[in-house]
Design a protein around this motif. Structure first.
Motif, PDB file in Angstrom:
ATOM      1  N   PHE A  52       0.919  -1.286   0.087  1.00 34.22           N
ATOM      2  CA  PHE A  52       0.101  -0.008   0.310  1.00 34.22           C
ATOM      3  C   PHE A  52       0.824   1.094  -0.134  1.00 34.22           C
ATOM      4  CE2 PHE A  52      -2.765   3.167   2.083  1.00 34.22           C
ATOM      5  CZ  PHE A  52      -3.898   3.029   1.325  1.00 34.22           C
ATOM      6  N   ARG A  53       2.086   1.266   0.693  1.00 36.38           N
ATOM      7  CA  ARG A  53       2.933   2.408   0.711  1.00 36.38           C
ATOM      8  C   ARG A  53       3.439   2.665  -0.762  1.00 36.38           C
ATOM      9  NH1 ARG A  53       5.696   0.415   5.672  1.00 36.38           N
ATOM     10  NH2 ARG A  53       5.020   1.707   7.491  1.00 36.38           N
ATOM     11  N   GLU A  54       3.634   1.473  -1.594  1.00 38.67           N
ATOM     12  CA  GLU A  54       4.061   1.710  -2.976  1.00 38.67           C
ATOM     13  C   GLU A  54       2.684   2.407  -3.967  1.00 38.67           C
ATOM     14  OE1 GLU A  54       5.076  -2.008  -4.009  1.00 38.67           O
ATOM     15  OE2 GLU A  54       7.153  -2.243  -2.964  1.00 38.67           O
ATOM     16  N   GLU A  55       1.778   2.550  -3.487  1.00 38.68           N
ATOM     17  CA  GLU A  55       0.714   3.104  -4.291  1.00 38.68           C
ATOM     18  C   GLU A  55       0.756   4.773  -4.257  1.00 38.68           C
ATOM     19  OE1 GLU A  55      -3.386   1.865  -3.288  1.00 38.68           O
ATOM     20  OE2 GLU A  55      -2.631  -0.383  -3.458  1.00 38.68           O
ATOM     21  N   LYS A  56       1.624   5.082  -3.197  1.00 42.10           N
ATOM     22  CA  LYS A  56       1.770   6.532  -3.262  1.00 42.10           C
ATOM     23  C   LYS A  56       2.211   7.252  -4.684  1.00 42.10           C
ATOM     24  CE  LYS A  56       4.312  10.340  -0.656  1.00 42.10           C
ATOM     25  NZ  LYS A  56       4.852  10.881  -1.855  1.00 42.10           N
ATOM     26  N   GLY A  57       3.007   6.386  -5.210  1.00 42.55           N
ATOM     27  CA  GLY A  57       3.409   6.726  -6.612  1.00 42.55           C
ATOM     28  C   GLY A  57       2.319   7.193  -7.510  1.00 42.55           C
TER      29      GLY A  57
END
Length: 428
Positions: A52-57
């Motif tokens: 989910f953190r990688e969805e910040k992109g």
């Protein structure tokens, strides 16, 4: 005299038995992880959270897209008179046009992207809140299993000691062989219980390590003392107010409410069409016949073109209506979530107070007297004053109540975990 000695023993026994129960870990790892370390590792390595953190992109890309201007349009136009018998006549036009966003649409789209990014940050914080609750629960479950395993080890040790006593008395002719066989049955039962408890411990540890995102080859030891003094619970009013201010799931809905306002503003601005401006350069070649002599004439024409749709029929009424409906829906969801959060705080607070009361009863009245009763019964059997059944029953009672005491400790820890999750912050 007995009362004085018992009073001192009671004060020393409660922390002593907890020290015994939390000592001697099952696994031989040298490094022991406390709950704060376990939570930190989980927040760093949990697979779902990392994903989910990688969805910040994705949100960052949406913000970049919202700030971009429309691309200019290049236009090339050519014509010839060859097909109509005028091969010497031709034209060539080169133009470029640009759409200009009016009514502050670009800034309004950026505002929406900012709110989406803010909502994502709070969604991430809420997932961390949920993960903390899951990790704390799994951690306390594993600690309880370890304590139960140590308790069964003590049961095996006491039954082994009792078996040695029965063997001595049997050899002396003081008891029948049946009493020794009864003790053997109790010893075997304790060993069977240990196997079941150890299996539960392995399952609880596996669940905890999965939440921590550890590879299968890593199995660190954990350390925790559930009998440590817990923070004094705040008043229910303060806890509710704290939840309304701190809970990230409510912050998500607040960000969505702001996003709804930005959507309405954008929908209103989209009722104003965009302006398209163009610049063209045209070269035209024509033929002129003068006195039977044909000549060519070349002209260069520079033009400017402005175009804008006339909002006669479509003034984005549907878009404005949709944005307002979404905003109203978000308001309703926020109201419902606020009430749900307050209810969760009330329930968790009541559960915590009840669990603490139950634990206080065990500490102050039950556990110390139980230890004294067991010692007196064991000594009475050694002296031949009571039968073996009295000792077996007293030992069963001792371990059943001690297991209930461990369960009460565990329940209080879980109640605090639920309360912290309902409030949205640690209460330390």
């Amino acid at each position: 005299m007995r009362t004085t000695v018992f009073g001192k023993g009671a004060r020393l026994f409660v922390p002593g038995i907890l020290c015994f129960l939390t000592s001697a870990p099952v696994f031989a790892e040298t490094q022991k992880l406390a709950l704060p370390q376990v939570i930190e590792i989980s927040l760093q390595n949990n697979g779902d959270l990392k994903s989910f953190r990688e969805e910040k992109g994705i949100r960052d890309a949406g913000k970049n897209r919202a700030g971009l201007l429309p691309n200019p349009t290049l236009e090339l136009d050519g014509g010839t008179g060859a097909l109509t018998g005028s091969s010497a006549e031709n034209s060539l036009s080169l133009g470029i046009s640009q759409e200009f966003l009016l009514a502050g649409k670009r800034h309004k789209r950026l505002a929406i992207a900012e709110q989406e990014l803010a909502a994502y940050r709070w969604q991430l914080a809420d997932r961390e809140r949920v993960l903390r609750e899951e990790v704390k629960t799994a951690f306390h479950d594993a600690i309880l299993a370890e304590q139960r395993l140590n308790l069964t080890d003590r049961s095996i040790a006491l039954n082994t000691q009792l078996l040695d006593v029965t063997k001595e008395r049997l050899a002396a002719g003081d008891i029948p062989e049946l009493e020794m066989n009864l003790v053997k049955v109790e010893l075997t039962r304790s060993e069977g219980t240990r196997i079941e408890v150890e299996r539960a411990l392995l399952q609880n540890r596996a669940r905890l390590f999965t939440l921590m995102g550890l590879p299968a080859i890593e199995s660190p030891a954990i350390a925790g003392n559930p009998d440590n003094d817990l923070p004094a619970a705040k008043s229910l009013v303060d806890l509710k107010q704290l939840a309304l201010v701190k809970r990230p799931d409510l912050k998500v809905l607040e960000a969505e409410k702001s996003r709804g306002e930005a959507d309405i503003a954008l929908a209103k601005s989209e009722a104003i069409p965009n302006l398209t401006a163009g610049f063209t350069v045209t070269r035209e070649t024509t033929t002129i016949e003068v006195g039977g002599v044909e000549g060519k004439d070349t002209d260069y024409i520079v033009g400017v073109k402005l175009s804008i749709p006339i909002p006669v029929f479509d003034k984005n009424q549907a878009g404005i209506q949709e944005a307002r409906a979404k905003r109203t829906t978000t308001d309703s969801r926020f109201t419902a979530a606020t009430r749900r959060a307050e209810r969760e705080v009330e329930t968790a607070h009541a559960s915590y107070l009840n669990a603490d009361k139950v634990l206080t009863l065990y500490k102050s009245n039950i556990i110390p007297q139980l230890e004294e009763n067991l010692k007196l019964t064991q000594e009475a059997y050694r002296l031949g004053e009571v039968g073996i059944l009295a000792v077996i029953q007293e030992q069963k009672k001792f371990f059943e109540i001690n297991e209930a005491y461990l369960t009460a400790l565990h329940s209080r820890q879980l109640a605090l975990t639920k309360l912290e999750a309902a409030v949205g912050v640690s209460l330390d």
